[in-house]
Design a protein around this motif. Structure first.
Motif, PDB file in Angstrom:
ATOM      1  N   LEU A  16       1.167  -8.887  -3.278  1.00 14.76           N
ATOM      2  CA  LEU A  16       2.216  -9.209  -4.246  1.00 14.76           C
ATOM      3  C   LEU A  16       2.038  -8.440  -5.553  1.00 14.76           C
ATOM      4  N   GLU A  17       0.798  -8.324  -6.024  1.00 16.34           N
ATOM      5  CA  GLU A  17       0.530  -7.599  -7.264  1.00 16.34           C
ATOM      6  C   GLU A  17       0.838  -6.111  -7.123  1.00 16.34           C
ATOM      7  N   GLY A  18       0.503  -5.549  -5.976  1.00 17.64           N
ATOM      8  CA  GLY A  18       0.639  -4.112  -5.793  1.00 17.64           C
ATOM      9  C   GLY A  18       2.001  -3.651  -5.337  1.00 17.64           C
ATOM     10  N   ALA A  19       2.643  -4.429  -4.480  1.00 14.95           N
ATOM     11  CA  ALA A  19       3.898  -3.956  -3.882  1.00 14.95           C
ATOM     12  C   ALA A  19       4.995  -5.006  -3.846  1.00 14.95           C
ATOM     13  N   GLY A  20       4.690  -6.217  -4.240  1.00 12.32           N
ATOM     14  CA  GLY A  20       5.694  -7.269  -4.164  1.00 12.32           C
ATOM     15  C   GLY A  20       5.925  -7.684  -2.724  1.00 12.32           C
ATOM     16  N   ALA A  21       7.036  -8.344  -2.490  1.00 12.41           N
ATOM     17  CA  ALA A  21       7.388  -8.762  -1.135  1.00 12.41           C
ATOM     18  C   ALA A  21       8.843  -8.403  -0.880  1.00 12.41           C
ATOM     19  N   GLU A  22       9.097  -7.937   0.315  1.00 11.57           N
ATOM     20  CA  GLU A  22      10.458  -7.593   0.701  1.00 11.57           C
ATOM     21  C   GLU A  22      11.301  -8.863   0.760  1.00 11.57           C
ATOM     22  N   GLU A  23      12.557  -8.738   0.356  1.00 12.05           N
ATOM     23  CA  GLU A  23      13.455  -9.881   0.397  1.00 12.05           C
ATOM     24  C   GLU A  23      13.506 -10.446   1.810  1.00 12.05           C
ATOM     25  N   LEU A  44       2.815   3.842   1.466  1.00 11.28           N
ATOM     26  CA  LEU A  44       2.437   3.863   0.045  1.00 11.28           C
ATOM     27  C   LEU A  44       1.990   2.489  -0.433  1.00 11.28           C
ATOM     28  N   ALA A  45       2.684   1.451  -0.004  1.00  7.50           N
ATOM     29  CA  ALA A  45       2.294   0.088  -0.382  1.00  7.50           C
ATOM     30  C   ALA A  45       0.925  -0.254   0.201  1.00  7.50           C
ATOM     31  N   LEU A  46       0.657   0.200   1.408  1.00 10.03           N
ATOM     32  CA  LEU A  46      -0.625  -0.092   2.038  1.00 10.03           C
ATOM     33  C   LEU A  46      -1.757   0.703   1.392  1.00 10.03           C
ATOM     34  N   LEU A  47      -1.474   1.936   0.964  1.00  3.34           N
ATOM     35  CA  LEU A  47      -2.486   2.708   0.221  1.00  3.34           C
ATOM     36  C   LEU A  47      -2.837   2.003  -1.081  1.00  3.34           C
ATOM     37  N   GLU A  48      -1.839   1.512  -1.777  1.00  2.19           N
ATOM     38  CA  GLU A  48      -2.070   0.766  -3.015  1.00  2.19           C
ATOM     39  C   GLU A  48      -2.887  -0.492  -2.730  1.00  2.19           C
ATOM     40  N   THR A  49      -2.550  -1.182  -1.653  1.00  2.41           N
ATOM     41  CA  THR A  49      -3.274  -2.395  -1.266  1.00  2.41           C
ATOM     42  C   THR A  49      -4.730  -2.077  -0.969  1.00  2.41           C
ATOM     43  N   ALA A  50      -4.978  -1.029  -0.208  1.00  5.14           N
ATOM     44  CA  ALA A  50      -6.361  -0.642   0.114  1.00  5.14           C
ATOM     45  C   ALA A  50      -7.130  -0.307  -1.153  1.00  5.14           C
ATOM     46  N   GLY A  51      -6.512   0.441  -2.055  1.00  7.19           N
ATOM     47  CA  GLY A  51      -7.169   0.797  -3.305  1.00  7.19           C
ATOM     48  C   GLY A  51      -7.528  -0.426  -4.129  1.00  7.19           C
ATOM     49  N   ARG A  52      -6.626  -1.377  -4.190  1.00  4.51           N
ATOM     50  CA  ARG A  52      -6.898  -2.609  -4.948  1.00  4.51           C
ATOM     51  C   ARG A  52      -8.035  -3.403  -4.309  1.00  4.51           C
ATOM     52  N   ILE A  53      -8.041  -3.490  -2.988  1.00  2.00           N
ATOM     53  CA  ILE A  53      -9.122  -4.200  -2.289  1.00  2.00           C
ATOM     54  C   ILE A  53     -10.454  -3.517  -2.573  1.00  2.00           C
ATOM     55  N   GLU A  54     -10.477  -2.195  -2.459  1.00  2.00           N
ATOM     56  CA  GLU A  54     -11.716  -1.444  -2.690  1.00  2.00           C
ATOM     57  C   GLU A  54     -12.240  -1.665  -4.103  1.00  2.00           C
TER      58      GLU A  54
END
Length: 89
Positions: A16-23, A44-54
């Motif tokens: 949610l912080e990185g990419a939000g949620a699709e309607e 792109l959303a998943l890359l952002e998610t991975a980066g945040r997790i790391e």
């Protein structure tokens, strides 16, 4: 010190912080075995998610982590396995 367990709640928060949620997608619903793509999360959303997790958990994930672990349940298990291997290393 980095957290030692990655939970489904952590994943939901980071998504949610990185990419939000699709309607129309309810991340509070029964999504644990739903592919990220079906949930509306693309590369792109998943890359952002991975980066945040790391960054948050102080570990390094494989480049293909979302290919080999395409659902929230599988990804959570993979992150926890990586956290355990970092602790024992």
């Amino acid at each position: 010190m980095a957290p030692q367990e990655f939970t489904h709640a952590d994943l939901k928060r980071i998504l949610l912080e990185g990419a939000g949620a699709e309607e129309g997608v309810d991340l509070d619903g029964d999504i644990l075995d739903t592919d990220f793509e079906a949930l509306g999360y693309e590369s792109l959303a998943l890359l952002e998610t991975a980066g945040r997790i790391e960054r948050e958990f102080g570990l390094s994930l494989e480049d293909d982590v979302f290919v080999t672990h395409p659902t929230p349940r599988a990804l959570t298990a993979a992150v926890n396995a990586a956290l355990r291997s970092d602790v024992t290393a």
